[in-house]
Enzyme design. Structure first.
Site, PDB file in Angstrom:
ATOM      1  N   LYS A  53       0.876  -1.220  -0.328  1.00  0.00           N
ATOM      2  CA  LYS A  53      -0.116   0.039  -0.217  1.00  0.00           C
ATOM      3  C   LYS A  53       0.871   1.178  -0.144  1.00  0.00           C
ATOM      4  O   LYS A  53       0.688   2.160  -0.508  1.00  0.00           O
ATOM      5  CB  LYS A  53      -0.963   0.091   1.275  1.00  0.00           C
ATOM      6  N   GLN A  97      -5.770  -2.405   9.206  1.00  0.00           N
ATOM      7  CA  GLN A  97      -5.531  -3.517   8.653  1.00  0.00           C
ATOM      8  C   GLN A  97      -6.166  -4.498   9.469  1.00  0.00           C
ATOM      9  O   GLN A  97      -5.908  -4.706  10.613  1.00  0.00           O
ATOM     10  CB  GLN A  97      -4.168  -3.867   8.106  1.00  0.00           C
ATOM     11  N   ASP A 120     -12.047   2.082   2.920  1.00  0.00           N
ATOM     12  CA  ASP A 120     -12.355   0.550   3.101  1.00  0.00           C
ATOM     13  C   ASP A 120     -13.998   0.649   2.648  1.00  0.00           C
ATOM     14  O   ASP A 120     -14.232  -0.745   2.395  1.00  0.00           O
ATOM     15  CB  ASP A 120     -12.348  -0.145   4.305  1.00  0.00           C
TER      16      ASP A 120
HETATM   17  N1  GUN Z   1      -7.610  -7.212   5.541  1.00  0.00           N
HETATM   18  C1  GUN Z   1      -7.947  -8.135   4.356  1.00  0.00           C
HETATM   19  N2  GUN Z   1      -8.342  -7.318   3.503  1.00  0.00           N
HETATM   20  C2  GUN Z   1      -8.789  -6.185   3.826  1.00  0.00           C
HETATM   21  C3  GUN Z   1      -8.988  -4.798   3.296  1.00  0.00           C
HETATM   22  O1  GUN Z   1      -9.738  -4.697   2.235  1.00  0.00           O
HETATM   23  N3  GUN Z   1      -9.071  -3.975   4.369  1.00  0.00           N
HETATM   24  C4  GUN Z   1      -8.595  -4.059   5.544  1.00  0.00           C
HETATM   25  N4  GUN Z   1      -8.748  -2.901   6.193  1.00  0.00           N
HETATM   26  N5  GUN Z   1      -8.120  -5.108   6.012  1.00  0.00           N
HETATM   27  C5  GUN Z   1      -8.055  -6.213   5.294  1.00  0.00           C
END
Ligand code: GUN
Length: 282
Positions: A53, A97, A120
């Site tokens: 990211k 996350q 998200d």
């Molecule tokens: N963990 C796995 N996929 C995601 C996601 O799309 N967003 C977040 N915040 N955590 C994740």
């Protein structure tokens, strides 16, 4: 043999567009979209996501902050960080996350992130907006699937769409987005009876159950579009999807590979949401 949908190439094209929009935005407003990523604990898979990211932010010209917190972080400490980022002028998107260590309440964090910074699209405000078709943020994985379909010229309207998996992150929002695009949508899950039979109805099948190579040729209609959201590790360490690619590909009209299909799109959609958040802040 199916056309293989190249998620890497489509993702690169969209990132180039985001980069261009970002430069225009920075020129006009004098600042850059900013994304904060929070990770708690030392889950290796999460660490890889966070690194990717950060790299993606650099690629498209965003400002970014990364918070790697120890596993023993308390709810109060995490809440305080979210509050600080909610108030920060430099940050337009906040991503915490998941999964979090067990002593922390994921729901509390999701509820605490300002819906305007919820890139998200996990906050109930944004989930509700998706339900009624009024959305500023699209959940990243389902949005990535929609972008792959759109950029491959695949028509959704009137098609039988079968989504297998009903998670809040993928299955449920995916079904909603396909419905908004006028698909006839069926959602299947672990208690669905005659799963193979339902899957064989699909013109577009979205596989999101997290079981390696589960979907085999006998579950697929001739000429179907097969989208594989799965990310599983085989015993030999190899990454594989939910779809048995080798047996399914000859039968499908389009198929996404793993890796190189849906995966690269997810972070690209996060970048898209962060740009949207920054634009909505001015
Ligand atoms: N963990 C796995 N996929 C995601 C996601 O799309 N967003 C977040 N915040 N955590 C994740």
């Amino acid at each position: 043999m199916a056309n293989i949908i190249d998620g890497k190439a489509i993702s690169a094209a969209i990132r180039a567009e985001i980069k261009e929009s970002t430069e225009a935005f920075a020129k006009e407003y004098g600042f850059r979209p900013g994304l904060a990523v929070i990770i708690v604990g030392e889950d290796p898979a999460s660490q890889v996501y966070v690194r990717n990211k950060r790299r993606a932010c650099e690629e498209v010209g965003f400002y970014s902050e990364a918070y790697e917190l120890p596993a023993e972080t308390t709810q109060e400490e995490l809440n305080a960080l979210v509050d600080k980022l909610n108030a920060s002028d430099k940050i337009h998107g906040i991503l915490c996350q998941l999964p979090l260590p067990k002593h922390l309440d994921e729901n509390e964090v999701i509820m605490r992130i300002d819906p305007k910074k919820d890139v998200d699209a996990f906050h109930p405000t944004n989930v509700g907006k998706i339900m009624i078709g009024d959305y500023s943020f699209l959940p990243c994985t389902p949005a990535g699937v929609m972008a792959l379909l759109e950029r491959s010229g695949i028509e959704i309207s009137g098609k039988e769409c079968v989504v297998v998996g009903r998670s809040n992150i993928v299955g449920k929002p995916q079904a909603m987005l396909l419905l908004h695009s006028h698909g006839t949508v069926t959602v299947c899950h672990s208690r669905t009876k005659n799963l193979a039979e339902v899957c064989r109805r699909a013109d577009i099948l979205v596989a999101a159950i997290g079981k390696a190579d589960f979907f085999t040729a006998d579950m697929i209609k001739e000429g179907a579009v097969v989208i594989d959201v799965g990310m599983n590790r085989r015993a030999d360490g190899k990454l594989t999807g939910d779809v048995d690619f080798e047996s399914v590909a000859p039968k499908a009209s389009y198929i996404t590979p793993v890796p190189g299909g849906v995966g690269p799109m997810t972070i690209t959609m996060l970048m898209q949401n962060t740009l949207t958040a920054a634009k909505q802040s001015v």
